[in-house]
Design an enzyme around this catalytic site. Structure first.
Site, PDB file in Angstrom:
ATOM      1  N   ARG A  95      -4.554  -7.589  -6.006  1.00  0.00           N
ATOM      2  CA  ARG A  95      -4.083  -6.197  -5.916  1.00  0.00           C
ATOM      3  C   ARG A  95      -4.786  -5.326  -6.959  1.00  0.00           C
ATOM      4  O   ARG A  95      -5.107  -4.167  -6.698  1.00  0.00           O
ATOM      5  CB  ARG A  95      -2.572  -6.143  -6.104  1.00  0.00           C
ATOM      6  CG  ARG A  95      -1.842  -6.591  -4.837  1.00  0.00           C
ATOM      7  CD  ARG A  95      -0.414  -6.974  -5.110  1.00  0.00           C
ATOM      8  NE  ARG A  95       0.388  -5.876  -5.584  1.00  0.00           N
ATOM      9  CZ  ARG A  95       1.494  -6.026  -6.312  1.00  0.00           C
ATOM     10  NH1 ARG A  95       1.896  -7.234  -6.651  1.00  0.00           N
ATOM     11  NH2 ARG A  95       2.182  -4.992  -6.698  1.00  0.00           N
ATOM     12  N   LYS A 135       4.985   3.243 -11.943  1.00  0.00           N
ATOM     13  CA  LYS A 135       5.173   4.407 -11.060  1.00  0.00           C
ATOM     14  C   LYS A 135       6.585   4.410 -10.470  1.00  0.00           C
ATOM     15  O   LYS A 135       7.269   5.419 -10.496  1.00  0.00           O
ATOM     16  CB  LYS A 135       4.154   4.378  -9.906  1.00  0.00           C
ATOM     17  CG  LYS A 135       2.715   4.392 -10.319  1.00  0.00           C
ATOM     18  CD  LYS A 135       1.797   4.490  -9.111  1.00  0.00           C
ATOM     19  CE  LYS A 135       1.876   3.318  -8.157  1.00  0.00           C
ATOM     20  NZ  LYS A 135       1.357   2.059  -8.661  1.00  0.00           N
ATOM     21  N   ARG A 174       9.442 -10.042  -6.127  1.00  0.00           N
ATOM     22  CA  ARG A 174       8.672  -9.722  -4.932  1.00  0.00           C
ATOM     23  C   ARG A 174       7.654 -10.831  -4.651  1.00  0.00           C
ATOM     24  O   ARG A 174       7.018 -11.326  -5.578  1.00  0.00           O
ATOM     25  CB  ARG A 174       7.915  -8.398  -5.149  1.00  0.00           C
ATOM     26  CG  ARG A 174       8.778  -7.204  -4.895  1.00  0.00           C
ATOM     27  CD  ARG A 174       8.117  -5.927  -5.300  1.00  0.00           C
ATOM     28  NE  ARG A 174       6.703  -5.829  -4.926  1.00  0.00           N
ATOM     29  CZ  ARG A 174       5.994  -4.719  -5.071  1.00  0.00           C
ATOM     30  NH1 ARG A 174       6.566  -3.638  -5.580  1.00  0.00           N
ATOM     31  NH2 ARG A 174       4.733  -4.678  -4.723  1.00  0.00           N
ATOM     32  N   ARG A 220       8.581  -8.552 -13.255  1.00  0.00           N
ATOM     33  CA  ARG A 220       9.303  -7.553 -12.453  1.00  0.00           C
ATOM     34  C   ARG A 220      10.337  -8.201 -11.521  1.00  0.00           C
ATOM     35  O   ARG A 220      10.060  -9.202 -10.864  1.00  0.00           O
ATOM     36  CB  ARG A 220       8.286  -6.779 -11.611  1.00  0.00           C
ATOM     37  CG  ARG A 220       8.916  -5.694 -10.783  1.00  0.00           C
ATOM     38  CD  ARG A 220       7.954  -4.634 -10.417  1.00  0.00           C
ATOM     39  NE  ARG A 220       6.916  -5.076  -9.481  1.00  0.00           N
ATOM     40  CZ  ARG A 220       5.973  -4.262  -9.035  1.00  0.00           C
ATOM     41  NH1 ARG A 220       5.899  -3.035  -9.465  1.00  0.00           N
ATOM     42  NH2 ARG A 220       5.069  -4.717  -8.190  1.00  0.00           N
ATOM     43  N   ARG A 248      -3.666   5.711  -1.449  1.00  0.00           N
ATOM     44  CA  ARG A 248      -4.259   4.548  -2.121  1.00  0.00           C
ATOM     45  C   ARG A 248      -5.767   4.483  -1.910  1.00  0.00           C
ATOM     46  O   ARG A 248      -6.417   3.593  -2.437  1.00  0.00           O
ATOM     47  CB  ARG A 248      -3.635   3.274  -1.543  1.00  0.00           C
ATOM     48  CG  ARG A 248      -2.345   2.874  -2.292  1.00  0.00           C
ATOM     49  CD  ARG A 248      -2.376   1.687  -2.922  1.00  0.00           C
ATOM     50  NE  ARG A 248      -1.630   0.591  -3.225  1.00  0.00           N
ATOM     51  CZ  ARG A 248      -0.354   0.427  -3.453  1.00  0.00           C
ATOM     52  NH1 ARG A 248       0.499   1.373  -3.302  1.00  0.00           N
ATOM     53  NH2 ARG A 248       0.097  -0.724  -3.844  1.00  0.00           N
TER      54      ARG A 248
HETATM   55  P1  AMP Z   1       3.489  -1.321  -3.893  1.00  0.00           P
HETATM   56  O1  AMP Z   1       4.960  -1.576  -3.804  1.00  0.00           O
HETATM   57  O2  AMP Z   1       3.157   0.130  -3.942  1.00  0.00           O
HETATM   58  O3  AMP Z   1       2.821  -2.123  -4.966  1.00  0.00           O
HETATM   59  O4  AMP Z   1       2.865  -1.847  -2.498  1.00  0.00           O
HETATM   60  C1  AMP Z   1       2.984  -3.181  -2.084  1.00  0.00           C
HETATM   61  C2  AMP Z   1       1.997  -3.470  -0.985  1.00  0.00           C
HETATM   62  O5  AMP Z   1       2.233  -2.596   0.133  1.00  0.00           O
HETATM   63  C3  AMP Z   1       0.553  -3.220  -1.365  1.00  0.00           C
HETATM   64  O6  AMP Z   1      -0.027  -4.327  -2.022  1.00  0.00           O
HETATM   65  C4  AMP Z   1      -0.083  -2.969  -0.021  1.00  0.00           C
HETATM   66  O7  AMP Z   1      -0.258  -4.187   0.697  1.00  0.00           O
HETATM   67  C5  AMP Z   1       1.007  -2.204   0.718  1.00  0.00           C
HETATM   68  N1  AMP Z   1       0.870  -0.740   0.509  1.00  0.00           N
HETATM   69  C6  AMP Z   1       1.686   0.073  -0.193  1.00  0.00           C
HETATM   70  N2  AMP Z   1       1.270   1.332  -0.155  1.00  0.00           N
HETATM   71  C7  AMP Z   1       0.146   1.340   0.587  1.00  0.00           C
HETATM   72  C8  AMP Z   1      -0.766   2.356   0.998  1.00  0.00           C
HETATM   73  N3  AMP Z   1      -0.614   3.631   0.635  1.00  0.00           N
HETATM   74  N4  AMP Z   1      -1.808   1.993   1.771  1.00  0.00           N
HETATM   75  C9  AMP Z   1      -1.994   0.723   2.164  1.00  0.00           C
HETATM   76  N5  AMP Z   1      -1.176  -0.287   1.802  1.00  0.00           N
HETATM   77  C10 AMP Z   1      -0.104   0.010   1.028  1.00  0.00           C
END
Ligand code: AMP
Length: 347
Positions: free
Chosen positions: A172, A13, A161, A127, A88
């Site tokens: 996740r 994404k 990360r 990544r 989410r």
């Molecule tokens: P991402 O970079 O989108 O994979 O997000 C990394 C982490 O941020 C996720 O594993 C969640 O802990 C938190 N996170 C990101 N977006 C959301 C969301 N919309 N709602 C809740 N937690 C989020």
């Protein structure tokens, strides 16, 4: 363009959103990036979110929604935005719907980036992100080029990360399946969902993505994106995905073939019986007409013709009864055979 990119962690994404930003000059709004930024700046919100993020859990909706509200109100989002990693869960999707309808800017579309879990693992463990320019690379599939092309012509300062370790990745993915996957049905019901295959080369995926977004030149040029297809249920033995399943399928097919054959032969017999009745009636009528005067012959053959008709009707009735009688028994036979095969498979 007001778009949501939906997909499991690692489905690409972020990478595809960056390509859209470059081409369409609208901002990528990634809740993950906003949260990481808050954590790095050690804001109160960031400190609250950090524990959940490190564990691979979702951060509280209130925190995320406050961030989204503030971000979408900024001027650069007026022309459109790409939501990446948000919503989410269903509560977030409902809140987004309310917010956007108040702003008078409903979503144009939601694109699900569909990908196999095995590919996801490789993507996530490989990544790397650049500390300076925030570009995302993958050491296996999309390494930074040999030429330094970070800000100021420097080489990228890559880091992994903290939540891209195997244990957190598994968690996740579980969270995605349980909380985010329901959004596929949510947006399909609202007729906003498009599904693209997110495997393959970056540019190929990008081409598919553009075709899926209404209003882009690629979408207008005619090649349509794959229609939103339903996800196949998880594979279970005996459901057509194993040797055992194949045996069951074969047996069912055989039973259906047998049933069709039986029905065909009944139809054939009925037709030939009706024909012979008709032939006999006509023959008799002709003979009588030849022997006596036409009017007398007609009168004499009338009951015969009626008898012929009723005989025909009787044959038809019997045939249809026979068909009805054979069908359930063939179906029963098929069922019995299938049950037997399933029992054998289970053993
Ligand atoms: P991402 O970079 O989108 O994979 O997000 C990394 C982490 O941020 C996720 O594993 C969640 O802990 C938190 N996170 C990101 N977006 C959301 C969301 N919309 N709602 C809740 N937690 C989020």
């Amino acid at each position: 363009m007001r778009l949501v990119l939906l997909g499991a962690p690692g489905s690409g994404k972020g990478t595809q959103a960056q390509k859209l930003v470059q081409k369409y000059r609208i901002p990528q709004v990634s809740t993950g990036d906003l949260l990481r930024d808050a954590v790095a700046r050690k804001t109160a919100l960031g400190l609250e979110a950090k524990a959940a993020m490190d564990a691979g859990k979702l951060v509280a909706d209130t925190i995320v929604l406050a961030m989204i509200r503030e971000r979408l109100a900024r001027p650069d989002a007026a022309r459109g935005f790409i939501l990446d990693g948000f919503p989410r869960n269903v509560a977030q999707a409902d809140a987004l719907g309310t917010l956007l309808s108040k702003m008078g800017k409903p979503l144009d579309s939601v694109v699900l980036m569909d990908i196999d879990t095995k590919v996801l693992f490789k993507r996530l463990t490989g990544r790397r992100t650049c500390r300076r320019c925030a570009r995302v690379f993958n050491i296996y599939t999309n390494p930074p080029g040999k030429k330094p092309d970070c800000e100021g012509g420097r080489t990228h300062d890559l880091f992994q990360r903290p939540d891209d370790n195997e244990e957190t990745i598994s968690h996740r993915l579980e969270v995605y399946e349980a909380q985010t996957r329901p959004l596929v049905a949510y947006y399909r019901r609202r007729r906003l969902l498009k599904v693209i295959d997110a495997t393959g080369e970056l540019d190929d995926v990008f081409a598919r993505l553009e075709r899926a977004i209404p209003g882009t030149d690629a979408a207008k040029s005619g090649k349509r994106a794959a229609p939103a297809r339903r996800r196949r249920p998880a594979k279970r033995p005996g459901k057509g995905n194993t040797m055992a399943g194949k045996t069951v399928k074969k047996t069912v097919r055989k039973a259906v073939r047998m049933e069709k054959k039986a029905a065909k032969s009944i139809r054939k017999t009925t037709r030939s019986a009706a024909k012979s009745v008709k032939r006999a009636t006509t023959k008799l009528g002709k003979a009588l007409r030849r022997a006596v005067k036409p009017t007398v012959a007609d009168r004499a053959t009338a009951p015969l013709r009626a008898a012929g008709k009723s005989a025909k009707r009787a044959v038809k009735r019997t045939a249809s009864k026979a068909r009805k009688a054979t069908r359930p028994s063939a179906a029963k036979r098929a069922k019995r055979t299938v049950k037997k095969s399933v029992r054998k498979v289970r053993r």
